[in-house]
Design an enzyme around this catalytic site. Structure first.
Site, PDB file in Angstrom:
ATOM      1  CB  SER A  46      -0.904  -0.136   1.188  1.00  0.00           C
ATOM      2  OG  SER A  46      -1.348   1.325   1.745  1.00  0.00           O
ATOM      3  N   GLY A  47       0.432   2.131  -0.884  1.00  0.00           N
ATOM      4  CA  GLY A  47       1.105   3.483  -0.854  1.00  0.00           C
ATOM      5  C   GLY A  47       0.860   4.178   0.365  1.00  0.00           C
ATOM      6  CG  LEU A  48      -2.540   5.413   3.905  1.00  0.00           C
ATOM      7  CD1 LEU A  48      -2.243   6.882   4.087  1.00  0.00           C
ATOM      8  CD2 LEU A  48      -4.088   4.856   4.008  1.00  0.00           C
ATOM      9  CG  ASP A  58      -0.773   7.848   0.079  1.00  0.00           C
ATOM     10  OD1 ASP A  58       0.130   7.528  -0.850  1.00  0.00           O
ATOM     11  OD2 ASP A  58      -1.863   7.515   0.101  1.00  0.00           O
ATOM     12  CG  ASP A  85      -0.977   2.126  -4.098  1.00  0.00           C
ATOM     13  OD1 ASP A  85      -1.150   2.641  -4.931  1.00  0.00           O
ATOM     14  OD2 ASP A  85      -1.248   2.670  -3.010  1.00  0.00           O
ATOM     15  CG  ASP A  87       1.140   6.328  -5.398  1.00  0.00           C
ATOM     16  OD1 ASP A  87       0.212   5.776  -4.895  1.00  0.00           O
ATOM     17  OD2 ASP A  87       2.221   6.785  -4.847  1.00  0.00           O
ATOM     18  CD  GLU A 114      -3.767   6.475  -7.227  1.00  0.00           C
ATOM     19  OE1 GLU A 114      -3.698   5.629  -6.742  1.00  0.00           O
ATOM     20  OE2 GLU A 114      -3.886   7.770  -6.784  1.00  0.00           O
ATOM     21  CE  LYS A 120      -1.764   9.119  -3.789  1.00  0.00           C
ATOM     22  NZ  LYS A 120      -1.873   7.907  -3.592  1.00  0.00           N
ATOM     23  CG  ASN A 122      -5.177   8.438   0.715  1.00  0.00           C
ATOM     24  OD1 ASN A 122      -6.433   8.391   1.046  1.00  0.00           O
ATOM     25  ND2 ASN A 122      -4.498   7.318   0.822  1.00  0.00           N
ATOM     26  CB  SER A 123      -8.500   7.979  -3.151  1.00  0.00           C
ATOM     27  OG  SER A 123      -7.674   7.612  -3.745  1.00  0.00           O
ATOM     28  NE  ARG A 159      -6.988   3.872  -6.344  1.00  0.00           N
ATOM     29  CZ  ARG A 159      -6.028   4.000  -5.191  1.00  0.00           C
ATOM     30  NH1 ARG A 159      -5.413   3.127  -4.719  1.00  0.00           N
ATOM     31  NH2 ARG A 159      -6.427   5.047  -4.516  1.00  0.00           N
ATOM     32  CG  HIS A 190     -10.497   3.503  -4.568  1.00  0.00           C
ATOM     33  ND1 HIS A 190     -11.120   2.760  -3.433  1.00  0.00           N
ATOM     34  CD2 HIS A 190      -9.648   4.504  -3.821  1.00  0.00           C
ATOM     35  CE1 HIS A 190     -10.294   3.075  -2.105  1.00  0.00           C
ATOM     36  NE2 HIS A 190      -9.459   3.807  -2.618  1.00  0.00           N
TER      37      HIS A 190
HETATM   38  C1  SPV Z   1      -3.613   2.517  -0.682  1.00  0.00           C
HETATM   39  O1  SPV Z   1      -3.564   1.646   0.280  1.00  0.00           O
HETATM   40  O2  SPV Z   1      -2.262   3.428  -0.417  1.00  0.00           O
HETATM   41  C2  SPV Z   1      -4.497   3.002  -1.208  1.00  0.00           C
HETATM   42  C3  SPV Z   1      -5.853   2.574  -1.030  1.00  0.00           C
HETATM   43  O3  SPV Z   1      -4.354   3.393  -2.467  1.00  0.00           O
HETATM   44  S1  SPV Z   1      -6.493   3.955  -0.624  1.00  0.00           S
HETATM   45  O4  SPV Z   1      -5.628   4.540   0.549  1.00  0.00           O
HETATM   46  O5  SPV Z   1      -7.756   3.331   0.197  1.00  0.00           O
HETATM   47  O6  SPV Z   1      -6.684   4.694  -1.474  1.00  0.00           O
HETATM   48 MG    MG Z   2      -2.632   4.312  -2.486  1.00  0.00          MG
END
Ligand code: SPV
Ligand code: MG
Length: 540
Positions: A46-48, A58, A85, A87, A114, A120, A122-123, A159, A190
C-alpha cells in the site's frame, strides 16, 4: 497438476480464480512476512501504509526508488505475490515502463496504477478537488506498461478514480472500456462512500468482462457475501496492518513513558524470541554450523546415546531411544539441531545398542560395544579422546528448551550442570534412574548473583536433602574438560569401573576439589525413559 510456480503466476491465479479472493496490506518485510504466515495468498504493498511507515505523506514524498527498495525487502521476505500500489506510475508512460522493468527485476508480481496526476494525493483527502488523468494519456501508460513487461504473467491493474473525484457511472464505464482495451489485466474500482452501491452498480454493468478489484476501506461494514454475489474478484484489505501497528506502538510507548518501567508491558508485547523467529535467525545459526570453519574456541559436544531404553519396549526393539521420533524427528536430530543453534560444531555421538540405526548429519560417532554390561562412565570414556576444550555433555534421550543450554554456556565456571528444582520423585524401581542432587543453596525465586554449587549427586538422596534433579546436561570449560578426563583416568583404574555412573564421576570430581556450578531451572525439559515420557514428549 503442478500449481503455479512463479509469483506472477500465483497472482494470475488469484485474479482468475472463480471465487472471491483477498489480499492484505503490508508495508515492509516484517509485515509482509506476517501477512504470508497468516495464510493470505497475496500482499498489497500500500502506498498509504508504506509512506506512513516511512514517516512521510501519501503524496509521492517518498521517491519511486525508495518505494522500490521497500518492495524488494517485502519480496525477499515472502513467497507470495505482491501487488504494488504504484500510484500514478510516478510520471508519464516512460516512467511507467521503467517502473515495470524494475518491479519485475525485484520479484514484484503486479502493479496497480490510478488515473490521477503526479504527484498524487490519497483518495480520501479532498478527493473532489483531485484532477483525473486524461483518459487517452492514461490508456497509453497502460499500454506502455504491458508492452514493457518481459514476464507475460506480470499483471497491470488499472485503478479508476472517477467515483472518488465525483463523477458518475457513465464516466467510469467510459474509462473502464478504454483501460481494458489498452490491456489492463483488471480494474480497481475505488469508492469513498460508506455503502457499496457505486461498486455494485459498476460490477453489474461491467458484467465480468475482466476482473474487478475493490478496496472496502470506507464501506467496511458491507458483508463480504455482498461482494461475492456481485461477482467481485479480489478484495484488498488496504491499510489495517499499519493502523493496528500505530495503535499498538502508541499504547506501548505511552505506557513505558508513564510507568518508567517495562514490567507491565512485557506480557503485552511479543517476545524478543518471536522477533528472531520472524527474522529466521535459526536458519543463520544452522548455516553457520555448516559453513564457518570450526575454530579452537568453538564448543564441542558429546551425546551419550548407547542405551536401548528397555522400558520403551517394541519401540526400541531395534533402534535405541535416541532415534525415537518426536513429531517426525528423532530425539538425536533435535539435540544436534539445538547444539548447532548455539554454534556447537563438533558433535560426537556415543553409540551402543542398535548402532547401525543411529544416524545424524555431520556428527562423529564412537561406540561402546560393551553397552549391555557397562555403565555410563564406561560409555563416556569411549569418547575420552574428544573430551577437550569447551564442551557440552548430554544424555541422548533428553529434550529441553533452548534457554537451558544457552544459560549453561553463559556460565564462566569450569563445570556447570542444569538442575531441575521442580523435580518429583519417580515411583517404584525407577527411582534409581534419577540423578538427585544436594546443592549449597536451594532454588530461590528471588534474584541473586550468588552462585550455587553441587555438594552431592546420588540416586539415593533423601527427599529432604534433595535440591533438584540433574537433567543430564552439563558444560565444561577447557579446564573442566581436563578435570573430567583426569577423573575418568583415575576411575578407570578401579575394579568396578564398568559399573560406574555419572554421579560417581561427580563424586570423584568433588573429592578432587572441583567446584561444580548448579544452574537451576524449573521444568522445560524431559527425558524419554518410558511410554509415559514419550507421550509427554509428543506434547513438549
Ligand atoms: C493505498 O493503500 O495506498 C491505497 C488505497 O491506495 S486507499 O488508501 O484506500 O486509497
Ligand atoms: Mg495508495
Amino acid at each position: 497438476m503442478l500449481g503455479p510456480v512463479t509469483k506472477t503466476q500465483q497472482f494470475r491465479e488469484i485474479l482468475g480464480s472463480d471465487k472471491l479472493e483477498f489480499i492484505m496490506e503490508a508495508h515492509n518485510g516484517l509485515s509482509a512476512r506476517i501477512v504470508e504466515e497468516t495464510g493470505f495468498k497475496g500482499i498489497w504493498a500500500s502506498g498509504l501504509s508504506i509512506s506512513a511507515a516511512l514517516g512521510v505523506r501519501d503524496n509521492n514524498e517518498a521517491s519511486w526508488t525508495q518505494v522500490l527498495e521497500v518492495c524488494e525487502f517485502m519480496a525477499d521476505a515472502t513467497n507470495i505475490p505482491i501487488l504494488l500500489d504504484g500510484d500514478t506510475g510516478y510520471g508519464n508512460f516512460n516512467n511507467m515502463r521503467r517502473l515495470v522493468t524494475k518491479l519485475e527485476q525485484r520479484g514484484i508480481a503486479a502493479v496497480c496504477i490510478e488515473d490521477k496526476l503526479f504527484p498524487k494525493t490519497n483518495s480520501f483527502i479532498n478527493s473532489e478537488r483531485q484532477p483525473l488523468a486524461d483518459m487517452d494519456e492514461f490508456a497509453g501508460k497502460i499500454k506502455a506498461a504491458k508492452d514493457g513487461q518481459s514476464d507475460p504473467d506480470f499483471a497491470v491493474i488499472a485503478r479508476l478514480e472517477a467515483f472518488i473525484a465525483g463523477w458518475g457511472l457513465d464516466e467510469m464505464l467510459r474509462r473502464a472500456e478504454a483501460y481494458h482495451a489498452a490491456g489492463a489485466d483488471g480494474l480497481l474500482i475505488h469508492s469513498k462512500k460508506s455503502t457499496p452501491d457505486q461498486i455494485l452498480a459498476f460490477a453489474k454493468e461491467w458484467a465480468g468482462r475482466s476482473p474487478i478489484v475493490i478496496v472496502p476501506t470506507m464501506y467496511y461494514s458491507t458483508p463480504t457475501e455482498v461482494f461475492e454475489q456481485a461477482g467481485i474478484d479480489l478484495v484488498i484489505w488496504a491499510n489495517h496492518n499499519v493502523r493496528s501497528a500505530i495503535r499498538a506502538m502508541q499504547d506501548t510507548s505511552r505506557r513505558i513513558f508513564e510507568e518508567r518501567s517495562l514490567l507491565n508491558v512485557e506480557d503485552e508485547v511479543v517476545s524478543v524470541k518471536e522477533v528472531f523467529r520472524l527474522q529466521d535467525a535459526d536458519e543463520l545459526a544452522s548455516a553457520e554450523g555448516r559453513y564457518l570453519p570450526a575454530n579452537d574456541d568453538s564448543v564441542n559436544a558429546i551425546v551419550m546415546a548407547a542405551t536401548r531404553g528397555d522400558e520403551l519396549r517394541e519401540l526400541t526393539a531395534e533402534k535405541p531411544k535416541t532415534m525415537i521420533e518426536i513429531h517426525g524427528r528423532p530425539i538425536l536430530h533435535r539435540l544436534v539441531e539445538q547444539f548447532r543453534k548455539e554454534r556447537i560444531r563438533n558433535v560426537t555421538v556415543i553409540r551402543g545398542f542398535g548402532k547401525e540405526h543411529v544416524q545424524a548429519p555431520d556428527v562423529r560417532f564412537v561406540d561402546n560395544d560393551d553397552f549391555a554390561s557397562t555403565g555410563e562412565l564406561y560409555t563416556l570414556n569411549a569418547a575420552a579422546g574428544q573430551l577437550t576444550g569447551e564442551m557440552v555433555i548430554s544424555f541422548g534421550d533428553i529434550l529441553f528448551r533452548r534457554y537451558i543450554l544457552s544459560s549453561l554456556l553463559d556460565t564462566a565456571d569450569d563445570i556447570a550442570i542444569a538442575v531441575d528444582a521442580t523435580w518429583t520423585p519417580r515411583g517404584g524401581d525407577r527411582l534409581g534412574f534419577q540423578d538427585l542432587i544436594r546443592a549449597s543453596k536451594p532454588h530461590s525465586l528471588n534474584y541473586t548473583t550468588e552462585s550455587v554449587w553441587l555438594e552431592e549427586m546420588s540416586p539415593e538422596l533423601a527427599p529432604s536433602d534433595t535440591s533438584g534433579e540433574w537433567i543430564g546436561l552439563m558444560k565444561t570449560s577447557p579446564k573442566g574438560s581436563t578435570a573430567i578426563r583426569e577423573s575418568l583416568t583415575e576411575l578407570a583404574a578401579r575394579e568396578d569401573f564398568r559399573a560406574l555412573h555419572l554421579h560417581d564421576l561427580f563424586e570423584h570430581l568433588i573429592a578432587r576439589g572441583e567446584r561444580i556450578r548448579v544452574v537451576y531451572i524449573t521444568g522445560h525439559w524431559l527425558d524419554v525413559d518410558n511410554l509415559e515420557d514419550l507421550a509427554l514428549a509428543q506434547a513438549f
